[in-house]
Design a protein around this motif. Structure first.
Motif, PDB file in Angstrom:
ATOM      1  N   ILE A   1      17.602 -49.086 148.627  1.00 21.69           N
ATOM      2  CA  ILE A   1      17.976 -48.747 147.343  1.00 21.69           C
ATOM      3  C   ILE A   1      18.584 -49.853 146.635  1.00 21.69           C
ATOM      4  O   ILE A   1      18.174 -50.315 145.537  1.00 21.69           O
ATOM      5  N   ASP A   2      19.480 -50.424 147.387  1.00 23.59           N
ATOM      6  CA  ASP A   2      19.887 -51.717 146.731  1.00 23.59           C
ATOM      7  C   ASP A   2      19.106 -52.874 146.542  1.00 23.59           C
ATOM      8  O   ASP A   2      18.991 -53.423 145.533  1.00 23.59           O
TER       9      ASP A   2
ATOM     10  N   ALA B   1      16.703 -51.906 143.501  1.00 23.63           N
ATOM     11  CA  ALA B   1      17.446 -52.062 142.385  1.00 23.63           C
ATOM     12  C   ALA B   1      17.736 -53.347 141.747  1.00 23.63           C
ATOM     13  O   ALA B   1      17.544 -53.705 140.756  1.00 23.63           O
ATOM     14  N   GLU B   2      18.023 -54.323 142.835  1.00 22.66           N
ATOM     15  CA  GLU B   2      18.319 -55.688 142.434  1.00 22.66           C
ATOM     16  C   GLU B   2      16.897 -56.377 142.060  1.00 22.66           C
ATOM     17  O   GLU B   2      16.871 -57.029 141.167  1.00 22.66           O
TER      18      GLU B   2
ATOM     19  N   LEU C   1      17.466 -52.785 138.097  1.00 23.32           N
ATOM     20  CA  LEU C   1      17.838 -51.323 137.542  1.00 23.32           C
ATOM     21  C   LEU C   1      19.426 -51.301 137.762  1.00 23.32           C
ATOM     22  O   LEU C   1      20.031 -51.823 138.545  1.00 23.32           O
ATOM     23  N   ARG C   2      19.863 -50.555 136.468  1.00 20.47           N
ATOM     24  CA  ARG C   2      21.502 -50.395 136.693  1.00 20.47           C
ATOM     25  C   ARG C   2      21.849 -49.212 137.457  1.00 20.47           C
ATOM     26  O   ARG C   2      21.212 -48.411 137.784  1.00 20.47           O
ATOM     27  N   ARG C   3      23.202 -49.506 138.292  1.00 14.81           N
ATOM     28  CA  ARG C   3      23.459 -48.544 139.009  1.00 14.81           C
ATOM     29  C   ARG C   3      25.016 -48.206 138.677  1.00 14.81           C
ATOM     30  O   ARG C   3      25.707 -48.674 138.002  1.00 14.81           O
TER      31      ARG C   3
ATOM     32  N   ILE D   1      21.305 -45.433 141.761  1.00 17.87           N
ATOM     33  CA  ILE D   1      20.408 -45.712 140.486  1.00 17.87           C
ATOM     34  C   ILE D   1      20.468 -44.880 139.192  1.00 17.87           C
ATOM     35  O   ILE D   1      20.493 -43.638 139.525  1.00 17.87           O
ATOM     36  N   GLY D   2      21.069 -45.181 138.237  1.00 14.52           N
ATOM     37  CA  GLY D   2      21.038 -44.290 137.068  1.00 14.52           C
ATOM     38  C   GLY D   2      22.387 -43.367 137.294  1.00 14.52           C
ATOM     39  O   GLY D   2      23.081 -43.771 138.061  1.00 14.52           O
TER      40      GLY D   2
ATOM     41  N   THR E   1      15.725 -44.451 133.889  1.00 11.12           N
ATOM     42  CA  THR E   1      16.731 -45.583 134.262  1.00 11.12           C
ATOM     43  C   THR E   1      16.991 -46.417 133.250  1.00 11.12           C
ATOM     44  O   THR E   1      16.485 -45.812 132.013  1.00 11.12           O
TER      45      THR E   1
ATOM     46  N   VAL F   1      13.496 -42.412 138.465  1.00  4.83           N
ATOM     47  CA  VAL F   1      13.866 -42.082 140.045  1.00  4.83           C
ATOM     48  C   VAL F   1      14.058 -40.727 140.044  1.00  4.83           C
ATOM     49  O   VAL F   1      14.453 -40.040 139.315  1.00  4.83           O
TER      50      VAL F   1
ATOM     51  N   ASN G   1      16.955 -39.744 144.225  1.00  2.83           N
ATOM     52  CA  ASN G   1      17.721 -40.754 144.893  1.00  2.83           C
ATOM     53  C   ASN G   1      19.166 -40.305 145.299  1.00  2.83           C
ATOM     54  O   ASN G   1      19.750 -41.068 145.942  1.00  2.83           O
TER      55      ASN G   1
END
Lengths: 476, 333
Positions: free
Chosen positions: A209-210, A213-214, A218-220, A226-227, A238, A245, A248
């Protein structure tokens, strides 16, 4: 239309079936590590692997979170089983039959995620059905879901003993292969010898997921998922249009949740496909753009992208990803970005209640999602105050530039910037950016020997009409 | 063209109605009270120095948009008496202000009549009298919706006690289920109290604590000086201050404590006429009195949205109602 399903998850088969049933082509990327590159925008994403480049109109991430197995230290001879691990295996013989009870423990050392309760109850019931003696130790019974109370009652009726223990009382040791668990509930110390200690796991995003997202920007939220931390993107959106997503939060979805999330997401995609193109759009003046990457960094929706195909590289806006929040316009150091039909035009629109000819005391710049709605609620009650002010709605507080506030101060005695509460901003940090602009203006006012209280700032939600009223009364 | 009938103009009904209307469907909302909005319209923001994610922002100016939308017709003071016909061809009998009316040419129906509050029913297990220093969850919401810049109360209390699971998880009261929302709203409200009055003493009487935000929320709250006592109080003597009698879980002594304000965290209860509703709407009842499908809505043409089907949070109702509207739009969405 391709929809890319990215990640390893037990819901993938069902999701791809549903997508096909609704007329989409589902392309599965089960191994996130195989994705080497990513670009594009809703309607036309490009996903690159070592072998190929695949175009997809929309993306659904289904990668399961990782669970961290419980560990007790010092290492026990009978180290605890992971609840999530066990729940995926047949109950049968993983627990040796030595007549000692099975102990399931949740909420140690920290509160378990709510989903653990239902998993533990189901497993406990399965064990009880095999005539095992089960002790269920938890600090809370999280049954806030349909059928969970029933499950709990079934579990009690099956003979499982439930113990609510006090947080710091959990203790254990082992001796000759027997683990002894000790807890204190409100009535006394309880000591249980067991050969099978099952403990709840903690759930973390994990490296996959890291990575994704990078890669996709995507904003975490604070926990790394995520989200999730912003109401506006609930349940499966997202910060980027076209990327969704599902599932998750946990490795094992509560079955009902996953199904409804899937149905919702597919309908959201269909709706997104129908969304008409906006009449307003973001333009970057190539002659001014310094290619400093500021807009790329700050855009909450990852809608700015470098364009290397021009003579000199310049930033360009991905108009399908853009939310027209105006933050880039406000923050571009070169002033190279404009939205056609931008803030200036909006400032010309004056609230119909106020009389336009006389000069007013107060100008309010308010976020259309929060402060504007709150203001509308008090319009009738405070009509006299409204006569002394002009109100302009902005799509996001982040749109407000220091320079604009200063120019407004030439016409108005006071300016109020009213934006959303922290974490309630649809564009995530637009409200905070507005604050920075206000601070800058106040500093300039102070340096010029002027009254810095001429500019005020407030964070409200749409449901705070009296706070708006109080603020306006104070100012006027 | 046929219309969609929405029974109940609260959060669920209005969200579905607006989504339908925005997709060029004609909608008729039948609302039994004088205005649309249901319970949520009187709810308050629970932000402290940041949003506490109560979901209310999703509502925004929903009521205005529904009232203004040209595709939506709203009948207030109206109640559905009977539903006749089948999907695509419903005819509904509506009673308004003494008249009886017929609405035909309806192809789908959305049942979104919401819930009742437990406090409106008499409580058997906890004795107390009515008092303005004992407020229910809905009165709490009204308080919050009226929050000023500096003050929440005209006369702020020095101590507040929250009685959790009031009416829920109680087999004798026949609300044996967890209402899902009370831990959430009461914790958020408590945080708001703390924000306005940093010295206010906050105590929760609880049995279990549902997950409100994230995995460690309970421990975080304890660190922030919220007191949690795991027991259900025996009795409350209303007054100024209120006196609560409970068994101290630590040493099992009987304690009588005074609290300026008490909040009864009441849950979600099915509406009083759930049996009639189920029959008229051709729906079933689950063991708790909430409505459920007995026929696939895609065949029957009658959909459920919101808390009429069980306890749901604001954002869940929002998502579900959108989804129902989209399914009705069918081939388009």
């Amino acid at each position: 239309m391709n929809v890319a399903v990215i990640g390893k998850s037990r819901i993938n088969p069902f999701l791809t079936d549903q997508l096909k049933a609704k007329g989409f082509e589902a392309v599965l990327f089960e191994d996130i590590d195989s994705i080497k590159g990513f670009e594009g925008q809703k309607g036309k994403f490009l996903i690159k692997t070592n072998e190929e480049k695949i175009e997809a109109g929309y993306i659904i991430l289904t990668q399961q979170a990782e669970w961290v197995s419980p560990k007790l230290s010092p290492k026990l001879a009978c180290s605890p089983y992971s609840l999530l691990d066990i729940s995926q295996k047949e109950t049968g013989d993983f627990i040796k039959d030595h007549g000692r009870p099975v102990v399931i423990v949740l909420d140690y050392p920290a509160e378990s995620a709510a989903v653990m309760t239902s998993i533990a109850l189901e497993k406990g019931l399965a064990l009880a059905a095999k005539k095992k003696r089960v002790f269920f130790l938890a600090r809370f019974l999280r049954t806030a879901g349909e059928k969970l109370e029933k499950l709990y009652r079934e579990a009690r009726n099956s003979g499982i003993t439930f113990i609510k223990y006090k947080k710091l009382s959990f203790d254990y040791n082992d001796h000759n292969g027997i683990c002894t668990v000790k807890v204190w509930d409100d009535y006394g110390m309880i000591s249980i010898d067991t050969g099978a200690l099952i403990m709840g796991d903690s759930i973390v995003p994990g490296s996959k997921i890291d990575k994704i997202a990078e890669l996709m920007r995507l904003r975490r939220d604070d926990t790394g998922f995520i989200g999730g931390d912003n109401t506006w993107i609930y349940p499966t959106s997202t910060n980027i249009k076209g990327i969704y997503v599902i599932n998750n939060i946990c490795g094992i979805p509560l079955r009902d949740d996953a199904l409804s999330q899937i149905a919702y997401t597919i309908s959201a995609i269909k709706k997104e496909m129908k969304e008409p193109a906006s009449h307003r759009y973001v333009e970057v003046d190539a002659s001014k753009c310094a290619f400093c990457y500021t807009c790329w960094r700050i855009c909450p929706h990852a809608a700015m992208t470098p364009d290397f195909d021009k003579e000199e590289p310049v930033m360009k806006n991905l108009n399908k990803a853009c939310n027209l929040c105006g933050i880039c316009v406000s923050l571009c150091p070169a002033g190279a970005i404009t939205i056609t039909g931008n803030l200036d035009e909006k400032l010309e629109q004056v609230d119909s209640l106020s009389k336009t000819s006389d000069s007013k005391t107060l100008k309010i710049l308010c976020c259309e999602k929060s402060a504007k709605i709150a203001l509308d609620k008090i319009k009738d009650i405070y009509s006299r105050s409204f006569e002394q002010m002009d109100v302009s709605a902005v799509s996001c507080g982040g749109e407000v530039k220091a320079a604009k506030i200063i120019s407004l101060l030439k016409q108005y005695e006071k300016v109020l910037v009213a934006v959303c509460v922290d974490d309630a901003c649809k564009h995530f940090d637009g409200n905070k950016r507005a604050y920075k602009q206000v601070v800058r203006v106040c500093e300039l006012l102070k340096a010029a020997g002027l009254d810095e209280n001429r500019v005020q700032y407030i964070k409200v939600s749409h449901a705070m009409p009296r706070v708006m009223a109080d603020t306006i009364s104070e100012i006027l | 063209m046929a219309s969609v009938l929405v029974i109940g103009g609260g959060l669920a009904g209005c969200t579905a109605a607006l989504e339908l209307a925005q997709n060029d469907r004609n909608v008729i909302i039948v609302e039994k009270s004088v205005t649309i909005g249901g319970k949520v319209r009187s709810y308050g923001c629970k932000a402290t120095d940041r949003c506490n994610r109560c979901g209310l922002c999703l509502v925004g100016d929903l009521w205005d948009q529904v009232e203004r939308h040209e595709n939506i017709e709203i009948l207030t003071g109206a109640q559905v008496v009977d539903i006749m016909g089948t999907k695509g061809r419903f005819t509904v009998i509506v009673k308004t202000h003494g008249y009886v009316d017929t609405i035909s040419n309806l192809d789908h129906i959305v049942v979104s009549t919401g819930f009742d509050e437990f406090a409106t029913l008499s409580s058997g297990s906890l004795e107390f009298e009515e008092s303005k220093y004992i407020i229910t969850g809905s009165e709490l919401e009204r308080l919050l919706s009226n929050r000023g810049k500096y003050h929440l109360f005209p006369n702020p209390p020095a101590s507040v006690g929250f009685i959790q699971c009031f009416g829920s998880r109680d087999i004798q009261e026949k609300a044996a289920y967890c209402s899902r929302i009370c831990c959430g709203y009461s914790i958020r409200a408590a945080k708001v109290f703390r924000e306005y009055y940093p010295d206010i003493k906050i105590t929760f009487f609880y049995m279990d604590f549902q997950e409100v935000e994230g995995q460690d929320c309970f421990d975080d709250l304890i660190r922030d000086n919220f007191e949690f006592i795991r027991c259900r109080p025996v009795s409350i003597k209303a007054g100024r201050p209120n006196l609560i009698l409970y068994e101290d879980p630590e040493d099992h002594s009987l304690v009588e404590e005074s609290m300026d304000l008490l909040v009864l965290s009441e849950g979600i209860y099915p509406s009083r006429d759930f049996e009639n509703l189920a029959e008229v709407c051709r729906l079933g009842l689950n063991e708790n009195g909430f409505l459920k499908y007995i026929e696939n809505p895609r065949q029957s043409g009658i959909y459920l949205a919101g808390c009429v089907a069980g306890p749901r949070r604001i954002e869940e109702v929002y998502a579900q109602s959108l989804q129902v509207a989209r399914e009705i739009c069918g081939g388009i969405l």
